[in-house]
Design an enzyme around this catalytic site. Structure first.
Site, PDB file in Angstrom:
ATOM      1  N   GLU A   6       0.844  -1.108  -0.059  1.00 30.62           N
ATOM      2  CA  GLU A   6      -0.010   0.178   0.048  1.00 30.62           C
ATOM      3  C   GLU A   6       0.984   1.066  -0.190  1.00 30.62           C
ATOM      4  OE1 GLU A   6      -3.520   1.794   2.891  1.00 30.62           O
ATOM      5  OE2 GLU A   6      -2.371   0.117   3.476  1.00 30.62           O
TER       6      GLU A   6
ATOM      7  N   LYS B 113      -9.403   2.686  -2.668  1.00 28.97           N
ATOM      8  CA  LYS B 113      -9.557   2.115  -1.231  1.00 28.97           C
ATOM      9  C   LYS B 113     -11.191   2.238  -1.144  1.00 28.97           C
ATOM     10  CE  LYS B 113      -7.553   1.366   3.109  1.00 28.97           C
ATOM     11  NZ  LYS B 113      -6.205   1.733   3.915  1.00 28.97           N
TER      12      LYS B 113
ATOM     13  N   CYS C 225      -5.613  -3.099   2.053  1.00 26.83           N
ATOM     14  CA  CYS C 225      -5.509  -3.170   3.425  1.00 26.83           C
ATOM     15  C   CYS C 225      -6.847  -3.247   4.094  1.00 26.83           C
ATOM     16  CB  CYS C 225      -4.719  -2.110   4.112  1.00 26.83           C
ATOM     17  SG  CYS C 225      -3.964  -2.307   5.668  1.00 26.83           S
TER      18      CYS C 225
END
Length: 537
Positions: free
Chosen positions: A43, A113, A149
């Site tokens: 990330e 994200k 994540c």
């Protein structure tokens, strides 16, 4: 058909866009030599994590976009290799935490994200907005989805990827270390990804960034939740996994490490990266002959090498001979530079200067703190003169209850064991000595003492450390009430005393150096209590 997927577990430096881009390029080059079709980096791998308020500057996005396109151009020599690169992304005035797939000289697709963490050490909602658009791409007939994540810590984003056709989920991560975190990641991935019928490639960042440690421990998981490959702890690593369609074959699985091993290696990585990434040539450590400075010295030498570490012993009238003997013994074992600078004359001068002001008043903690502050002044003078950074040696138990001196033993640039409770300090020393005997046994067996007055021990002022640490853990790390802590078996007078000390010493902790986080709640980014507060529970 088979597809080869590489996890590139790299150590990015925040803000070093060109250096990080070169590191990604070299990782791709190494992966391609092993036949990789896909390379997954962590990330925000292009800019480092967390960039914090760099993410509020428009120039940061402009430079990131420029470097990303240049990297894509440079990678076009690796035909048909899909490279996942994490970066901040701005579009139409909105800013996202993104991953782009670089393919044949251009950006093929970008995923943004979905779930932004805003608890513990995270505050991504300060910088980014969420997206709800899945991304799936096909390589040799297998469909790969992307999450980032936190997305996979909830079922929503993996479900969206699955509904969009994903058979394998690629997950770039910047998941910081704390005790039990590696096992927790596996449990969560089984619940939110494997349970939906997808295999998983989890590529985690490695490296130290201020108080955070990213431990790597990347892995590959099959659809049934079985672990089929894992990467190293607290080291850069690269592994290429062969997929038969959507099913990964078994790769290399690293050995399971003890908790003490994990923490010690995290502390070593944290010191190495903080010192080297910030350009300090050497470190200074004030030795006391006690266990905290002994552990800090061992970590520093393991992180940097003996040639970059200097230990300074500053005896006072109350320093025991065995403290001097044990310090000399340890530095000889580690082969570091060692100096003794007596503070007797300085202490006498302070006492003379303040004699009239203190006339008629008994000696107390004031005189003790003067000694600690003389030592802090000497260390900072050496730091200024030689350019070294002072590593402080205070542990979490002391920081919790204020058993430390502002501008004294708290003076320095980096607090190595700030999040290590005293009982854990001893466990880590025993672990280090299991590798080689560098810490003299007497340091571990004698009663801990600040040696600021005659015959002093820590337990003159504090409960036994097993009691202090147990109360601290329940109150500070687990948010238990006083009543619940008493129900757990602790005396009410100890609970009231320790929790009171934790509250009234917030002003000290706010002025302490940044230190390495190894628990799920450390004094620092995790702990945000007001100094001025009348609330009492």
């Amino acid at each position: 058909m088979t597809v080869k997927v590489a996890i590139s577990q790299i150590n990015s430096i925040v803000g070093d866009l060109l250096g990080n881009a070169e590191k990604i390029f070299q990782a791709v080059h190494a992966a391609v030599k092993q036949g990789a079709d896909i390379v997954v980096t962590p990330e925000l791998s292009l800019v480092g994590y967390p960039p914090e308020d760099l993410l509020l500057r428009p120039a940061f996005y402009e430079k990131t976009a420029e470097v990303l396109l240049n990297l894509a151009t440079k990678l076009q020599q690796f035909l048909n290799v899909h490279v996942l690169v994490g970066h901040p992304f701005e579009k139409n005035g909105l800013r996202f935490n993104a991953v782009s797939v670089l393919l044949n000289g251009s950006v093929s697709v970008t995923y943004c994200k979905s779930d932004l963490p805003n608890d513990m050490v995270f505050d991504e909602k300060r910088y980014f907005v969420e997206s709800d658009q899945p991304v799936v791409f096909s390589v040799k007939g297998t469909k790969f989805g992307i999450n980032i994540c936190e997305d996979t810590w909830h079922p929503h984003a993996p479900s969206k990827a699955r509904m969009a056709g994903a058979e394998v989920l690629l997950v770039p991560n910047a998941s910081p270390f704390h005790m039990s975190r590696p096992d927790q990641r596996l449990e969560i991935m089984r619940a939110n990804v494997a349970a939906q019928g997808m295999s998983l490639v989890y590529a985690n960042l490695v490296g130290g960034q201020d108080e955070l440690i990213f431990d790597g421990n990347s892995f590959v998981m099959r659809q049934d939740g079985a672990l089929c490959a894992s990467l190293k702890h607290c080291e850069e690593d690269l592994q290429v996994i062969v997929f038969d369609g959507a099913t990964p074959m078994t790769g290399e699985i690293t050995a399971v490490l003890s908790v003490e091993t994990q923490i010690y290696q995290a502390l070593v990585l944290g010191v190495r990266d903080y010192v080297t990434k910030n350009g300090f040539p050497h470190v200074l450590i004030g030795m006391s002959g006690g266990v905290d400075s002994a552990l800090t010295l061992a970590i520093a030498v393991d992180a940097l090498g003996a040639g970059k570490v200097r230990a300074v012993m500053m005896p006072s009238p109350y320093t025991a001979d065995i403290s001097l003997f044990d310090s000399r013994d340890m530095v000889q074992r580690l082969a570091v530079r060692y100096d003794e600078i007596s503070i007797n004359d300085c202490f006498a001068s302070f006492n003379t200067t303040l004699e009239q002001e203190f006339s008629g008043l008994s000696a107390d903690a004031t005189e003790e703190n003067i000694q600690a502050r003389i030592r802090g002044t000497i260390l900072m003078a050496l730091s200024n003169k030689h350019g070294s950074i002072v590593l402080t040696t205070g542990n979490k138990s002391e920081m919790a209850v204020g058993y430390c001196t502002l501008y004294g033993d708290m003076a320095g640039g980096f607090a190595v064991i700030k999040d290590v409770a005293k009982t854990l300090v001893y466990r880590l020393c025993e672990y280090r000595n299991s590798l080689s005997l560098v810490i003299p046994e007497r340091i571990l067996s004698r009663a801990p003492s600040a040696e600021l007055r005659p015959d002093q021990t820590d337990q003159d002022s504090l409960p036994p450390y097993d009691i202090l640490d147990g109360i601290m853990r329940l109150y500070m790390e687990e948010n238990k009430s006083r009543a619940e802590i008493v129900e757990a078996g602790y005396k009410i007078e100890d609970v009231e005393r320790i929790t009171h000390l934790i509250k009234i010493n917030e002003y000290k902790r706010r002025q302490s150096p940044v230190g390495i986080r190894v628990t799920h709640r450390a004094f620092g980014r995790d702990w945000r209590y007001p100094i001025t507060s009348k609330f009492r529970d």
